[in-house]
Write a protein that holds these residues in place. Sequence first.
Motif, PDB file in Angstrom:
ATOM      1  N   LYS A  15      42.139 -14.559  -9.146  1.00 16.64           N
ATOM      2  CA  LYS A  15      41.554 -15.819  -8.687  1.00 16.64           C
ATOM      3  C   LYS A  15      42.648 -16.876  -8.490  1.00 16.64           C
ATOM      4  N   ARG A  16      43.637 -16.881  -9.362  1.00 24.26           N
ATOM      5  CA  ARG A  16      44.745 -17.829  -9.224  1.00 24.26           C
ATOM      6  C   ARG A  16      45.488 -17.628  -7.903  1.00 24.26           C
ATOM      7  N   LEU A  17      45.726 -16.370  -7.576  1.00 23.37           N
ATOM      8  CA  LEU A  17      46.514 -16.087  -6.364  1.00 23.37           C
ATOM      9  C   LEU A  17      45.694 -16.241  -5.087  1.00 23.37           C
ATOM     10  N   MET A  18      44.390 -16.068  -5.177  1.00 26.44           N
ATOM     11  CA  MET A  18      43.537 -16.182  -3.990  1.00 26.44           C
ATOM     12  C   MET A  18      43.098 -17.628  -3.742  1.00 26.44           C
ATOM     13  N   GLY A  19      42.868 -18.400  -4.804  1.00 27.47           N
ATOM     14  CA  GLY A  19      42.413 -19.778  -4.634  1.00 27.47           C
ATOM     15  C   GLY A  19      40.915 -19.906  -4.380  1.00 27.47           C
ATOM     16  N   THR A  20      40.192 -18.806  -4.516  1.00 27.46           N
ATOM     17  CA  THR A  20      38.744 -18.802  -4.273  1.00 27.46           C
ATOM     18  C   THR A  20      38.022 -18.253  -5.503  1.00 27.46           C
ATOM     19  N   THR A  21      36.671 -18.203  -5.431  1.00 25.30           N
ATOM     20  CA  THR A  21      35.925 -17.701  -6.594  1.00 25.30           C
ATOM     21  C   THR A  21      36.051 -16.195  -6.758  1.00 25.30           C
TER      22      THR A  21
ATOM     23  N   LEU B  63      35.211 -24.892  -1.443  1.00 25.52           N
ATOM     24  CA  LEU B  63      34.693 -23.535  -1.237  1.00 25.52           C
ATOM     25  C   LEU B  63      33.239 -23.566  -0.742  1.00 25.52           C
ATOM     26  N   GLU B  64      32.513 -24.610  -1.132  1.00 29.63           N
ATOM     27  CA  GLU B  64      31.139 -24.773  -0.629  1.00 29.63           C
ATOM     28  C   GLU B  64      31.100 -25.251   0.818  1.00 29.63           C
TER      29      GLU B  64
END
Lengths: 231, 231, 231, 231
Positions: free
Chosen positions: B106-112, C88-89
Amino acid sequence: MVAVTIWNEFRHEQEDEDAAAVYPDGIHEALAGVLEDDHEVRTATLDEPEHGLTEDVLESTDVLFWWGHIAHDEVDDEIVDRVQERVLEGMGLIVLHSGHFSKVFKRLMGTTCNLQWREDGGQERLWVVDPGHPIADGLEESIELPTTEMYGEPFDVPEPDRLVFTSWFEGGEVFRSGCCYRRGNGRIFYFRPGHETYPIYEDEEIQRVLRNAVDWASPTAGSPRTFGERE
Amino acid sequence: MVAVTIWNEFRHEQEDEDAAAVYPDGIHEALAGVLEDDHEVRTATLDEPEHGLTEDVLESTDVLFWWGHIAHDEVDDEIVDRVQERVLEGMGLIVLHSGHFSKVFKRLMGTTCNLQWREDGGQERLWVVDPGHPIADGLEESIELPTTEMYGEPFDVPEPDRLVFTSWFEGGEVFRSGCCYRRGNGRIFYFRPGHETYPIYEDEEIQRVLRNAVDWASPTAGSPRTFGERE
Amino acid sequence: MVAVTIWNEFRHEQEDEDAAAVYPDGIHEALAGVLEDDHEVRTATLDEPEHGLTEDVLESTDVLFWWGHIAHDEVDDEIVDRVQERVLEGMGLIVLHSGHFSKVFKRLMGTTCNLQWREDGGQERLWVVDPGHPIADGLEESIELPTTEMYGEPFDVPEPDRLVFTSWFEGGEVFRSGCCYRRGNGRIFYFRPGHETYPIYEDEEIQRVLRNAVDWASPTAGSPRTFGERE
Amino acid sequence: MVAVTIWNEFRHEQEDEDAAAVYPDGIHEALAGVLEDDHEVRTATLDEPEHGLTEDVLESTDVLFWWGHIAHDEVDDEIVDRVQERVLEGMGLIVLHSGHFSKVFKRLMGTTCNLQWREDGGQERLWVVDPGHPIADGLEESIELPTTEMYGEPFDVPEPDRLVFTSWFEGGEVFRSGCCYRRGNGRIFYFRPGHETYPIYEDEEIQRVLRNAVDWASPTAGSPRTFGERE
């Protein structure tokens, strides 16, 4: 109002009873019916002079639809050049179903655009894999089509700029069924659903995608495309 | 020889009989067995000091595997920082299955990195959608797994740099199951297959993917990453 | 009308005479002046409670601007979480200049976002490399800024989805100065120009980019982001 | 050993004294000299039968270089088809300098590949914008070329899969000078440097890029590209 031109090969519907039963006036007229309330819609077909795509027609088209299947080779290379040039200048292009093998699409992709297929009338479910994309506006999480021709991977196209839909097929295959590209100033959307004898374009969710795609593919003003020698 | 470190949460296998039956020595040892002939392999687990990921270990790791599921929150933020930093410097990272929800990914992607799921033991077929990708070397056109947990779209990750696999599930879903990313100098591969009680990593085609992924994710020399004030 | 919130650290302008001379009411007010004719504009600053970014404010924001430089570390992690979640939303985010090092931008990119720099007041020319992009609407082929701080490559960000501008600097450097990303349903635009003492935001072409960027980053309806267990 | 075929138009060097002075045996021989220690190198030129690119030659080529300028139109469309087909099957293609306007490159890109240019003998600096890319292996942060022809944006190509170099020019322009693409199973690298009268290919750093590019563009095994009707 966005000016849409719908190009159709228009052969199945004149030669084949089953196709004529589903699309008596041709697929182009069915698509025109979907779009004509909110857009300025014209149609063009293979057997018209210049395939109906004169310089004037293309010059005044914001978004061009393309449906072809059994007569791709009859499309004149000069018209292909003309369509390509207009796309690079900014005209949107929406390529439907068997149009994957059209000269126009292959020209713009640079690949074979080949795929696997099976005409089995099985079920298809198109999953939205990019819920934030404007082409997905107002859809549910997936679209169900009870009776379709299967298209399967590998699909020999460049990696899409954005992948909006991926299809699941009852028979065990998947397919990247909604692919967005930009080439020059033009936006290109390949959308898999459609068939000459299955009434896919009567589906309301599919119609919603077609309308969303026109909005997305419409030209923006941009900045100068100035090429050549600089002082 | 490429230096691989396999990180495993290692809780299911110690707490749950079914998991212990499939992976008596832990998933990390099963993965080590797949890779140890051709690579220099070490393992590390959550309950070791610094989760087994000391600065020395990471410094000497070319490619890190990550498997976690029920204890993502117990991973120390300082170790997450350390792993992220090493990836950006060039270390490869291969995130497996439920690792999609790890702090590191999640840290590397920046998304949920959220998704849909159903633990139904149904069939999965992974289609190669990018047959030219080195991670697909030597595979058939698809990989069949008779009994899996389903993961479905939407998968909340950035659009992959390259999408290598898309999964078909018996229950009607699809999933982008092999996703390639670059972040900084590091290569990241998310690979969906795996489970604590289905013996997915015993499948020879899955093992081939894991070996290919190590080759692909291994660091290259690159050029300087020089930041800061310039004269 | 699109609801824009402009967030500014607002420290230089209160602590430094040179900055106060250029932006007496703060950079946020200067940006608000650019956008207020056509948008519903609010501002928020670091020293307000919750940095001015309450849940209500974010919930009712379509596009958020972010300007920060010397106090990135003072931004509360909880507010960073909140901004990330809203992006993200679907909320648009426009990160300006030294905001490249903000917690918010680094969180969404997953990289260090580091770069090279030199505060030399030299000339910059921003070339449009994607003339078909809506953020380039109405621009000339390049924008000239006579006096700027230099930012140089390498810029440690993920490969942009679309690169709109690349800057040329008098001192010999280049920089990807207009980078588009999507994360979740949100559109993110990083735009390099800006400085606390050079009056960059008074430039009419820069103002045009800011307005175009708001249009581009505004949320679309999309389709459901439904996650979790499926039946 | 990787099998490299270097294709050169070979007209400037036979018709123009200045070009003959720099490349007495042709640009192809100069490039062959760079690569022959570590590769199996052949050359082919426009005026050979089938332009030297028979089916046998292409079949046994791993990576093809392409240099052309004043005689693009003389390349037979059948040979263009043949090269395109081989690239899609997996052969690497490295297009140099004025090869941007070759039929082969335009065919694979689907765009005009047009650009701005000025033959002023000014300085160029190629910045590595992707330090983790294997084509950048062993380079410094930039490459300086004291005397070059300028190429400037906009460059009408599809957004590259990876952008490795961006050039700065003394006269005020920038250019995406190292662009990576995949088409089918083939890897394509466009590399801007080169000229018929400036001895660019004698530069050691440029030679390093050429060698790195061969490594990167070499075919991998992949998985089946099976198209057509499925049972």
